[in-house]
Design an enzyme around this catalytic site. Structure first.
Site, PDB file in Angstrom:
ATOM      1  N   LYS A  69       0.821  -1.217   0.000  1.00 26.97           N
ATOM      2  CA  LYS A  69       0.000   0.000   0.000  1.00 26.97           C
ATOM      3  C   LYS A  69       0.860   1.274   0.000  1.00 26.97           C
ATOM      4  O   LYS A  69       0.448   2.298  -0.540  1.00 26.97           O
ATOM      5  CB  LYS A  69      -0.968   0.001   1.185  1.00 26.97           C
ATOM      6  CG  LYS A  69      -2.067  -1.044   1.016  1.00 26.97           C
ATOM      7  CD  LYS A  69      -3.101  -0.991   2.112  1.00 26.97           C
ATOM      8  CE  LYS A  69      -4.151  -2.072   1.892  1.00 26.97           C
ATOM      9  NZ  LYS A  69      -5.250  -2.014   2.840  1.00 26.97           N
ATOM     10  N   ASN A 113      -5.023   1.775  -1.800  1.00 31.31           N
ATOM     11  CA  ASN A 113      -5.530   0.419  -2.049  1.00 31.31           C
ATOM     12  C   ASN A 113      -6.222   0.305  -3.408  1.00 31.31           C
ATOM     13  O   ASN A 113      -6.678  -0.775  -3.767  1.00 31.31           O
ATOM     14  CB  ASN A 113      -6.474  -0.033  -0.923  1.00 31.31           C
ATOM     15  CG  ASN A 113      -7.849   0.577  -1.047  1.00 31.31           C
ATOM     16  OD1 ASN A 113      -8.021   1.634  -1.658  1.00 31.31           O
ATOM     17  ND2 ASN A 113      -8.849  -0.073  -0.468  1.00 31.31           N
ATOM     18  N   ASP A 157     -10.401   2.218   1.961  1.00 33.87           N
ATOM     19  CA  ASP A 157     -10.576   1.446   3.204  1.00 33.87           C
ATOM     20  C   ASP A 157     -11.425   2.198   4.232  1.00 33.87           C
ATOM     21  O   ASP A 157     -12.299   1.618   4.879  1.00 33.87           O
ATOM     22  CB  ASP A 157      -9.213   1.123   3.835  1.00 33.87           C
ATOM     23  CG  ASP A 157      -8.510  -0.042   3.133  1.00 33.87           C
ATOM     24  OD1 ASP A 157      -9.194  -0.859   2.491  1.00 33.87           O
ATOM     25  OD2 ASP A 157      -7.264  -0.123   3.231  1.00 33.87           O
ATOM     26  N   MET A 209     -11.556  -5.336  12.681  1.00 34.75           N
ATOM     27  CA  MET A 209     -11.320  -5.281  11.224  1.00 34.75           C
ATOM     28  C   MET A 209     -10.948  -6.633  10.639  1.00 34.75           C
ATOM     29  O   MET A 209     -11.038  -6.842   9.436  1.00 34.75           O
ATOM     30  CB  MET A 209     -10.199  -4.283  10.920  1.00 34.75           C
ATOM     31  CG  MET A 209     -10.632  -2.850  11.018  1.00 34.75           C
ATOM     32  SD  MET A 209      -9.377  -1.825  10.248  1.00 34.75           S
ATOM     33  CE  MET A 209      -9.899  -0.229  10.789  1.00 34.75           C
ATOM     34  N   TYR A 266     -11.325 -10.422   9.554  1.00 34.47           N
ATOM     35  CA  TYR A 266     -12.491 -11.203   9.135  1.00 34.47           C
ATOM     36  C   TYR A 266     -12.053 -12.629   8.818  1.00 34.47           C
ATOM     37  O   TYR A 266     -10.860 -12.908   8.710  1.00 34.47           O
ATOM     38  CB  TYR A 266     -13.178 -10.565   7.918  1.00 34.47           C
ATOM     39  CG  TYR A 266     -12.247 -10.346   6.750  1.00 34.47           C
ATOM     40  CD1 TYR A 266     -11.611  -9.127   6.583  1.00 34.47           C
ATOM     41  CD2 TYR A 266     -11.982 -11.370   5.837  1.00 34.47           C
ATOM     42  CE1 TYR A 266     -10.730  -8.925   5.539  1.00 34.47           C
ATOM     43  CE2 TYR A 266     -11.103 -11.172   4.779  1.00 34.47           C
ATOM     44  CZ  TYR A 266     -10.484  -9.948   4.638  1.00 34.47           C
ATOM     45  OH  TYR A 266      -9.606  -9.752   3.607  1.00 34.47           O
TER      46      TYR A 266
HETATM   47  P1  NDP Z   1       0.183  -3.038  10.564  1.00 31.35           P
HETATM   48  O1  NDP Z   1       1.220  -4.104  10.613  1.00 31.35           O
HETATM   49  O2  NDP Z   1       0.429  -1.806   9.755  1.00 31.35           O
HETATM   50  O3  NDP Z   1      -0.110  -2.512  12.065  1.00 31.35           O
HETATM   51  C1  NDP Z   1      -0.278  -3.416  13.099  1.00 31.35           C
HETATM   52  C2  NDP Z   1      -0.815  -2.700  14.345  1.00 31.35           C
HETATM   53  O4  NDP Z   1      -1.225  -3.712  15.278  1.00 31.35           O
HETATM   54  C3  NDP Z   1       0.214  -1.833  15.079  1.00 31.35           C
HETATM   55  O5  NDP Z   1      -0.448  -0.721  15.616  1.00 31.35           O
HETATM   56  C4  NDP Z   1       0.723  -2.774  16.195  1.00 31.35           C
HETATM   57  O6  NDP Z   1       1.180  -2.086  17.320  1.00 31.35           O
HETATM   58  C5  NDP Z   1      -0.554  -3.494  16.520  1.00 31.35           C
HETATM   59  N1  NDP Z   1      -0.380  -4.811  17.152  1.00 31.35           N
HETATM   60  C6  NDP Z   1       0.058  -5.965  16.582  1.00 31.35           C
HETATM   61  N2  NDP Z   1       0.017  -6.974  17.471  1.00 31.35           N
HETATM   62  C7  NDP Z   1      -0.463  -6.451  18.635  1.00 31.35           C
HETATM   63  C8  NDP Z   1      -0.735  -6.991  19.906  1.00 31.35           C
HETATM   64  N3  NDP Z   1      -0.533  -8.296  20.189  1.00 31.35           N
HETATM   65  N4  NDP Z   1      -1.240  -6.174  20.861  1.00 31.35           N
HETATM   66  C9  NDP Z   1      -1.457  -4.861  20.593  1.00 31.35           C
HETATM   67  N5  NDP Z   1      -1.214  -4.282  19.402  1.00 31.35           N
HETATM   68  C10 NDP Z   1      -0.723  -5.076  18.427  1.00 31.35           C
HETATM   69  O7  NDP Z   1      -1.147  -3.790  10.131  1.00 31.35           O
HETATM   70  P2  NDP Z   1      -2.422  -3.142   9.358  1.00 31.35           P
HETATM   71  O8  NDP Z   1      -2.725  -1.867  10.055  1.00 31.35           O
HETATM   72  O9  NDP Z   1      -2.185  -3.119   7.923  1.00 31.35           O
HETATM   73  O10 NDP Z   1      -3.581  -4.225   9.610  1.00 31.35           O
HETATM   74  C11 NDP Z   1      -4.243  -4.361  10.876  1.00 31.35           C
HETATM   75  C12 NDP Z   1      -5.444  -5.301  10.747  1.00 31.35           C
HETATM   76  O11 NDP Z   1      -6.463  -4.726   9.956  1.00 31.35           O
HETATM   77  C13 NDP Z   1      -5.132  -6.666  10.114  1.00 31.35           C
HETATM   78  O12 NDP Z   1      -5.765  -7.648  10.897  1.00 31.35           O
HETATM   79  C14 NDP Z   1      -5.773  -6.583   8.743  1.00 31.35           C
HETATM   80  O13 NDP Z   1      -6.207  -7.852   8.281  1.00 31.35           O
HETATM   81  C15 NDP Z   1      -6.967  -5.685   9.041  1.00 31.35           C
HETATM   82  N6  NDP Z   1      -7.503  -4.989   7.843  1.00 31.35           N
HETATM   83  C16 NDP Z   1      -8.799  -5.239   7.460  1.00 31.35           C
HETATM   84  C17 NDP Z   1      -9.344  -4.609   6.354  1.00 31.35           C
HETATM   85  C18 NDP Z   1     -10.769  -4.921   5.975  1.00 31.35           C
HETATM   86  O14 NDP Z   1     -11.183  -4.543   4.849  1.00 31.35           O
HETATM   87  N7  NDP Z   1     -11.546  -5.552   6.822  1.00 31.35           N
HETATM   88  C19 NDP Z   1      -8.583  -3.641   5.557  1.00 31.35           C
HETATM   89  C20 NDP Z   1      -7.226  -3.412   6.052  1.00 31.35           C
HETATM   90  C21 NDP Z   1      -6.725  -4.090   7.150  1.00 31.35           C
HETATM   91  P3  NDP Z   1       2.708  -1.545  17.437  1.00 31.35           P
HETATM   92  O15 NDP Z   1       2.743  -0.260  16.660  1.00 31.35           O
HETATM   93  O16 NDP Z   1       2.927  -1.352  18.884  1.00 31.35           O
HETATM   94  O17 NDP Z   1       3.580  -2.612  16.839  1.00 31.35           O
END
Ligand code: NDP
Length: 272
Positions: A66, A87, A102, A213, A215
């Site tokens: 992205k 996206n 999104d 988010m 699924y």
């Molecule tokens: P990124 O890798 O960019 O970000 C991950 C985030 O999750 C960070 O803020 C990270 O925190 C946090 N994180 C990861 N593990 C943990 C944990 N165990 N406890 C607390 N915080 C945690 O991922 P994305 O933002 O791209 O994706 C996030 C989710 O959104 C995914 O599950 C993805 O599938 C979903 N999604 C769904 C969409 C939809 O259409 N339904 C569209 C886009 C995404 P830190 O910064 O501290 O590492």
């Protein structure tokens, strides 16, 4: 020959986008084919350009590209600029038009499918990664009473808030103890690993909606926690997926498909 579209990612074989867009095309009578395009992790631009050269009209972009798609674009929509992630790509002669659907997907799912108003409500967004960044501007446009982004790494949430000129509060999970929210959205990737973000108990206000988010799972640890904590309504990210696809379809074809039947059909096949 029908117009060519695809979803580009790595991995990409799990993507439901081809199913969704095929359903939209048949519902609206649009003559197009939509496939999956696997790009090597270091060859997004070469793969996207090869698709363009074959006459491809547009791409959906998924992980991990992205950000690459953002740099690849020649024309950015406001939403893409705010999200700093793309996206949806649309190819028109020499121009590469880029959008991010999104956030509109999430907001439309909340408003239309879940009947959940955002205006005047207290919203807690968990996570500060790409997914969180993409939904902030459309959430703010709904004028919530409050938007707070909580993240494990506070610095990331702070930077995000600064890039939106402090339009929302950034906090750690421990700092939100004792506060209550009407809509709690899990935009972390914790569910992917079967984990629960460290949300303190008591954050769900009376009648709150819990939204994950993620699924494709019957129950995520976050939704199970929300249930145990007395949240009133629950949703996974399948509706957001279908709604962001509908928004991309509109960008490409200028036609708005009906999402409800596609979402219902997908929900049935996903949980079979
Ligand atoms: P990124 O890798 O960019 O970000 C991950 C985030 O999750 C960070 O803020 C990270 O925190 C946090 N994180 C990861 N593990 C943990 C944990 N165990 N406890 C607390 N915080 C945690 O991922 P994305 O933002 O791209 O994706 C996030 C989710 O959104 C995914 O599950 C993805 O599938 C979903 N999604 C769904 C969409 C939809 O259409 N339904 C569209 C886009 C995404 P830190 O910064 O501290 O590492």
């Amino acid at each position: 020959m029908p117009d060519q579209y695809a979803v580009i990612g790595n991995p990409v074989e799990h993507s439901k986008s081809p199913l969704i867009h095929a359903a939209f095309a048949s519902q609206t009578g649009q003559d197009l084919v939509y496939s999956r395009l696997l790009a090597p992790k270091d060859a997004f631009v070469a793969t996207a350009n090869a698709f363009r050269a074959r006459g491809g009209r547009g791409l959906n972009v998924t992980l991990p590209f992205k950000g690459d798609a953002f740099s690849f674009a020649t024309v950015l929509s406001e939403r893409a600029r705010a999200a700093q992630a793309v996206n949806t790509l649309k190819f028109e002669s020499d121009a590469i038009f880029a959008d991010n659907t999104d956030g509109a997907g999430l907001v439309n799912d909340l408003l239309r499918n879940l009947g959940c108003n955002i205006t005047g409500r207290r919203v807690l967004l968990l996570g500060a990664g790409g997914a969180a960044r993409g939904v902030i501007e459309p959430l703010l446009q709904q004028r919530p009473a409050q938007l707070l982004v909580a993240n494990r790494t506070l610095e990331k949430a702070r930077q995000l808030s600064e890039s939106f000129r402090g339009a929302f509060e950034a906090a750690t999970y421990t700092a939100i103890a004792g506060r209550q929210f009407d809509i709690v959205i899990n935009a972390t990737s914790a569910s992917l690993a079967g984990e629960l973000p460290p949300v303190p108990p008591g954050v769900f206000a009376h009648g709150a909606l819990a939204y994950d988010m993620m699924y494709g799972m019957r129950q995520t640890p976050f939704l199970a926690f929300a249930r145990a904590q007395g949240a009133a309504a629950f949703a996974d990210g399948l509706g957001m997926l279908v709604e962001q696809a509908a928004e991309s379809f509109f960008v490409w074809r200028g036609v708005r498909p009906e999402t409800a039947p596609v979402l219902a059909w997908l929900r049935q096949t996903t949980h079979d």
